[in-house]
Scaffold this motif. Structure first.
Motif, PDB file in Angstrom:
ATOM      1  N   VAL B  20       0.844  -1.193   0.000  1.00  0.00           N
ATOM      2  CA  VAL B  20       0.000   0.000   0.000  1.00  0.00           C
ATOM      3  C   VAL B  20       0.884   1.249   0.000  1.00  0.00           C
ATOM      4  N   TYR B  24       0.840   4.227  -2.667  1.00  0.00           N
ATOM      5  CA  TYR B  24       0.752   5.641  -2.285  1.00  0.00           C
ATOM      6  C   TYR B  24       1.879   6.435  -2.947  1.00  0.00           C
ATOM      7  N   ASN B  84       2.942   4.623   5.663  1.00  0.00           N
ATOM      8  CA  ASN B  84       2.410   3.281   5.467  1.00  0.00           C
ATOM      9  C   ASN B  84       3.508   2.241   5.447  1.00  0.00           C
ATOM     10  N   TYR B 106      -6.199   3.897   0.590  1.00  0.00           N
ATOM     11  CA  TYR B 106      -5.480   4.161  -0.643  1.00  0.00           C
ATOM     12  C   TYR B 106      -6.426   4.285  -1.824  1.00  0.00           C
TER      13      TYR B 106
END
Lengths: 239, 788
Positions: B20, B24, B84, B106
């Motif tokens: 994730v 991002y 993250n 996300y």
């Protein structure tokens, strides 16, 4: 024409107060800035070459607390002190701006906020998409702002449609024009001449063209303009 | 892991915090390129006076979307990309507290951004009212562009993303630290993220309230912001969010710069606790300074003086942080590697940004600054300079950890030097343009602003293009850079104790902290725990549950703009939304997705005995309270200031309102009884409580609906701002309740069929808290919008 560092203090009373305060802030910022930048540049320069430097970061070990309390307290107190100095000066200046018009021109804050004062010229400023209208007490409406030098002027600013910000930058006048609300601004123009009026709040596609001009006239000339034009209008309205 | 890089399923369905994080990162950089291109376009337009490269409408759209994309879809997400990826590892956790919600954050962010971009392709163009979107310019009357609706929808999706992410990070930081890891020992970056999410929790709901009212205005034809003084309520709601947002953008970068300075000067930070305290003070103060954006709006002088004081006061914590960061380096074996250069560059521009900010705190100086290029220079020095330089430093710093390979140091240094010089050529001249208004698409030649603008444009191209060096460097080094071991920088925190890139569950054992030593111990419990999660780390629902609203809102925006093929999109979006919610619940029903670390391995101070679901609920409600406060505040403002004379006593049937409130209160009581039943393991009691509560709250919805129907039947319409704001509040409350009912229904079914398995008692407990909150809000709504 290079506008900055730009000293507008001879143009109006508000500009004078602004300039004094701006100069004070700028001086403080430059003095502190020199010290901080010197440290920021010199420390890495010196210690990236120093042979006696220590390595206290160990993999897998939380770095310890560092710095004697007294040392830290001095830093905190110094910063607080410079904050207090700046705050006191700016507090004084905000009050000075308010007391200036009262002491020198006999217009109190209450009168200012009510928008009615003897000896002051009250101009109603209306912003719209995209332009300005200026209305004088005798009924003149104009899209050029004529002002007398040496006399307090109160602006009662409002808007027909969206937010605008009425500003005569060189005279250091800026008031938000808000629909449904009348905001007060004031200044005492000092130097006859022509100044730019512009909108300082994005108000749609015509925002950039929302420019007008303010003409500061010597008092006699202003009175002549004001009385001659004003009579005409009164006659028109009467007929 | 490398062979999985190109697996589509991995990237679409992942819930792993590192994946994730990468998503991002890529997304943030993508929006950076788009928003940067917009900036270059309008810098070309401004380079010479009376230019006609971009017409006024296009220019305003470019400026607006540049601001929104850079703030919401680039800088913040870039900080959260690292958050993250690294916050869980730095804490000694194997993933976030709620991995699926993390993926959901996300996808909501991505689709919100795509919704924004879709606005450009609508007939009539997209939003052009500036990123502050001042009312009433943002209403349909003055900005009929249908693209503006998409921008508002995109922002609402972003707020949903932020809310979910905020709760997730808070619970993770509080409850997933390695056993023995004290809060004060955490890296500064974690502290920065901690304060950032705390500010987000309170700030974003205010924007949410403003946007909800705006949507009611734009879509339902209400008259809130076009009412006299209606724009002022936007000002308050927007800046209550907008000023903390500046620090939200700044904090991850600033905190990261502190970590980098410590690591590369090989010295612990001077006065760590003082710095943490200063960060806390700045975060708390950030909510009390916003009126300095409103010095000229005619709010009362005493209010302005208070905000002048707080605004100047907030320079104190930042001054302390900066000075301590600089003094920390004394005596250290400083290495001027690329990340360190970026960290020092960040501090350097932050000093100018900070000093210029103090000028803005003063109403007298504001006469010149307000709405001028001085302000533009100031906030770019803070938000671009301080935040972006530090985060790019972080990108170089963590690049070897994320890829296992080193970037080219020389190119990194060249990138720093060129971008730093370009940045200053771009923004420093703007301080001299103190009398040039912001957001004008052109200016006459006699103003004399031409030369400085030309210099700024040259700087913009140097700054913008310099990042191509970074992209080239990193893309090449990703495949061909020299391999590095675990800890190329000799840094201390947890992420440097694991392999590069880290394995799927970060640690091969259990992270434990003893005293000040970070350790990973092998225990028997560790291995099976890891194997348990192979295969069910993937979930399609975060993606689909964001895709559905995206299509739905896109269709709705197109329908409002009278574009073809809108209805199919709305229908497909609605179907996907409903199906994905069903799918998420079905997964929970059969407990297919499990991820939880054994709490006994974790440091959970100060929330040692609260389950993570309930803790998350508490945090969520803390934020949600601000949302309702914003809506109710708007109603009060309308009644007191904007001349909405009709009291709720006249428009509403008080007895119906009282009945509804009592129904809601009893519903909450029965929900509480259900939760007690679940805790005692009494199935009958839990089911009885749940079903009674459901029935009562449905009755509440019906009675409230009847009451409002009677209000509209008498002839009141949304054109009255008091009606519009109170109706919005009631609607928001009912929608909250319906969402809660969905969960109640799921819990009823699950207890009925499967009993108290999985997290049912904890979820029911959290739901009871939620119901209590909604009951309190209904009392507030009754007290304010009916009786007042």
């Amino acid at each position: 024409m290079f506008h900055y560092p730009f000293d507008p203090s001879q143009f109006s009373e508000t500009a004078r107060v602004w300039w004094n305060l701006f100069g004070f802030y700028l001086t403080v910022a430059i003095l502190l800035g020199i010290a901080v930048y010197a440290a920021l540049v010199l420390i890495p320069f010196i210690y990236s070459r120093s042979r006696k430097a220590v390595d206290e970061i160990k993999p897998g070990v939380v770095p310890g607390e560092r710095g004697r309390n007294a040392y830290l307290a001095v830093i905190v107190v110094l910063i607080l002190a410079s904050f207090l100095a700046v705050f006191v000066e700016s507090y004084i200046s905000v009050n000075e701006l308010a007391s200036l018009i009262e002491e020198e021109y006999g217009v109190t804050i209450e009168q200012l906020q009510a928008g009615e004062a003897d000896g002051a010229l009250v101009v109603e400023v209306r912003g719209f998409q995209w332009g300005w209208t200026f209305k004088y007490p005798n009924g003149i409406e104009s899209d050029v702002l004529y002002l007398p030098a040496g006399r307090p002027v109160i602006f009662k600013v409002t808007s027909d449609d969206v937010f605008h910000a009425f500003s005569i930058p060189d005279l250091r006048v800026k008031v938000d024009a808000i629909p449904g609300q009348v905001n007060m601004g004031w200044t005492v123009p000092q130097t006859p001449g022509t100044y730019r009026i512009q909108c300082y709040e994005l108000c749609g596609v015509g925002h950039a063209e929302m420019i007008s001009k303010a003409v500061v006239l010597p008092p006699e000339l202003f009175d002549f303009w004001y009385e001659s034009l004003g009579e005409e209008l009164v006659v028109e309205e009467g007929g | 892991m490398a062979h999985r890089v190109l697996q589509i399923k991995r990237w679409l369905f992942t819930t792993n915090h590192k994946d994730v994080g990468i998503l991002y990162l890529v997304t943030a950089l993508y929006f950076f390129v788009i928003a940067g291109t917009l900036a270059l376009l309008f810098r070309i337009q401004l380079s010479v006076p009376e230019n006609d490269f971009l017409p006024a409408g296009k220019f305003n759209q470019a400026v607006t979307n540049h601001g929104l994309l850079m703030v919401f879809w680039f800088i913040s997400p870039l900080g959260f990309a690292f958050a993250n990826y690294f916050v869980p590892i730095q804490l000694g956790a194997k993933d976030m507290a709620f991995p699926r919600l993390n993926a959901l954050s996300y996808w909501l962010l991505l689709f919100g951004g795509l919704l924004m971009l879709a606005g450009f392709f609508m007939p009539g163009g997209t939003a052009d009212f500036g990123w502050t979107a001042y009312a009433p310019l943002n209403t349909e009357t003055f900005t009929p562009n249908p693209g503006a609706n998409l921008v508002a929808f995109g922002l609402l999706m972003l707020i949903a993303s932020v809310t979910v992410g905020t709760v997730n990070f808070l619970v993770t930081i509080f409850q997933l630290r390695a056993k023995g890891y004290k809060m004060l020992g955490l890296p500064m970056f974690v502290w920065g993220i901690f304060f950032t999410v705390l500010m987000m929790l309170w700030a974003f709901p205010s924007l949410q309230a403003a946007l909800t009212l705006l949507a009611v205005d734009r879509i339902l034809g209400a008259n809130i912001f076009t009412a006299p003084k209606g724009g002022i309520i936007w000002d308050h709601l927007f800046w209550f969010f907008g000023h903390p947002e500046v620090y939200i953008v700044l904090f991850p970068g600033l905190a990261l710069a502190l970590d980098l300075i410590s690591v590369f000067s090989r010295r612990p930070l001077l006065g760590r606790k003082v710095i943490i305290g200063a960060l806390a003070a700045a975060a708390a103060l950030s909510f009390g300074v916003y009126a300095h954006h409103m010095f000229m709006t005619g709010v009362s002088l005493s209010y302005l003086k208070v905000h002048m004081f707080t605004t100047e006061l907030i320079s104190v914590p930042f001054g302390i942080i900066t000075i301590l960061a600089i003094l920390s380096m004394i005596g250290g074996a400083i290495r001027l590697s690329t990340p360190m250069l970026f960290a020092l560059g960040s501090i350097a521009v932050f000093i100018i940004g900070g000093f210029s900010g103090v000028f803005n705190s003063n109403p007298v100086l504001d006469i010149a600054n307000r709405g001028s290029y001085w302000v533009v220079a100031h906030f770019h020095y803070v938000m671009v300079g301080a935040a972006l330089f530090a985060l790019f430093g972080g990108l170089y710093y963590w690049f070897p950890k994320m890829t296992g390979r080193m970037y080219n140091e020389t190119l990194g240094k060249i990138h720093f030097i060129i971008s730093f010089i370009g940045f200053n050529i771009l923004y420093f001249p703007m301080f001299f343009l103190i009398d040039m208004p912001r957001r004008i698409y052109t200016y006459p030649e006699w103003t004399g602003w031409g030369p400085l603008n030309f210099i700024a444009t040259v700087g913009a191209f140097i700054f913008g293009l310099s990042h191509l060096i970074m992209f080239a460097n990193l893309l090449y080094s990703m495949k061909h850079g020299p391999r590095v071991d675990r800890n190329p920088w000799g840094a201390w925190s947890y992420e440097w104790m694991v392999e590069s890139p880290p394995p799927e569950y970060n640690f091969e054992g259990i992270p434990v902290v003893q005293g000040n030593r970070l350790m990973v111990v092998m225990a028997n419990g560790a291995k099976p725990h890891v194997e348990l999660h192979e295969g069910n780390h993937l979930s399609p629902w975060p993606l689909l549950i964001s895709l559905g609203p995206f299509l739905f809102l896109l269709g709705l925006g197109m329908w409002l703009g009278q574009v073809k093929f809108a209805l199919p999109l709305i229908v497909v979006g609605a179907i996907i939304s409903l199906y994905s919610v069903y799918g998420w619940f079905r997964d929970d029903f059969y407990e297919r997705f499990k991820f939880e670390e054994p709490p006994e391995y974790k440091e959970r101070w100060p929330f040692t005995s609260i389950h993570r679901v309930k803790l998350g609920m508490y945090f969520f409600l803390f934020g949600d309270a601000v949302f309702f406060a914003g809506l109710v505040g708007a109603y009060i403002f309308m009644r007191l200031e904007a001349g909405a004379t009709l009291s709720g006593l006249v428009t509403h049937n008080i007895l119906l309102g009282l009945l509804a409130t009592l129904l809601m209160l009893w519903s909450a009581v029965f929900m509480y009884i259900a939760a007690r039943g679940a805790k005692l393991g009494d199935k009958t009691l839990a089911l009885a409580g749940l079903s009674l509560s459901t029935v009562l709250s449905l009755a509440y919805v019906v009675v409230t609906g009847l009451d409002w129907a009677s209000v509209f039947a008498v002839g009141f319409t949304l054109a009255d701002p008091a009606i519009a704001t109170s109706a919005t509040t009631a609607l928001a409350h009912v929608l909250h309740l319906l969402a809660g009912l969905l969960v109640a229904l799921y819990l009823t079914l699950k207890i009925w069929v499967r009993g108290f398995t999985g997290h049912v008692p904890e979820t029911l407990d959290a739901l009871a808290v939620y119901w209590g909150f909604l009951a309190a809000i209904s009392v507030l709504v009754f007290g304010v919008t009916y009786v007042f």
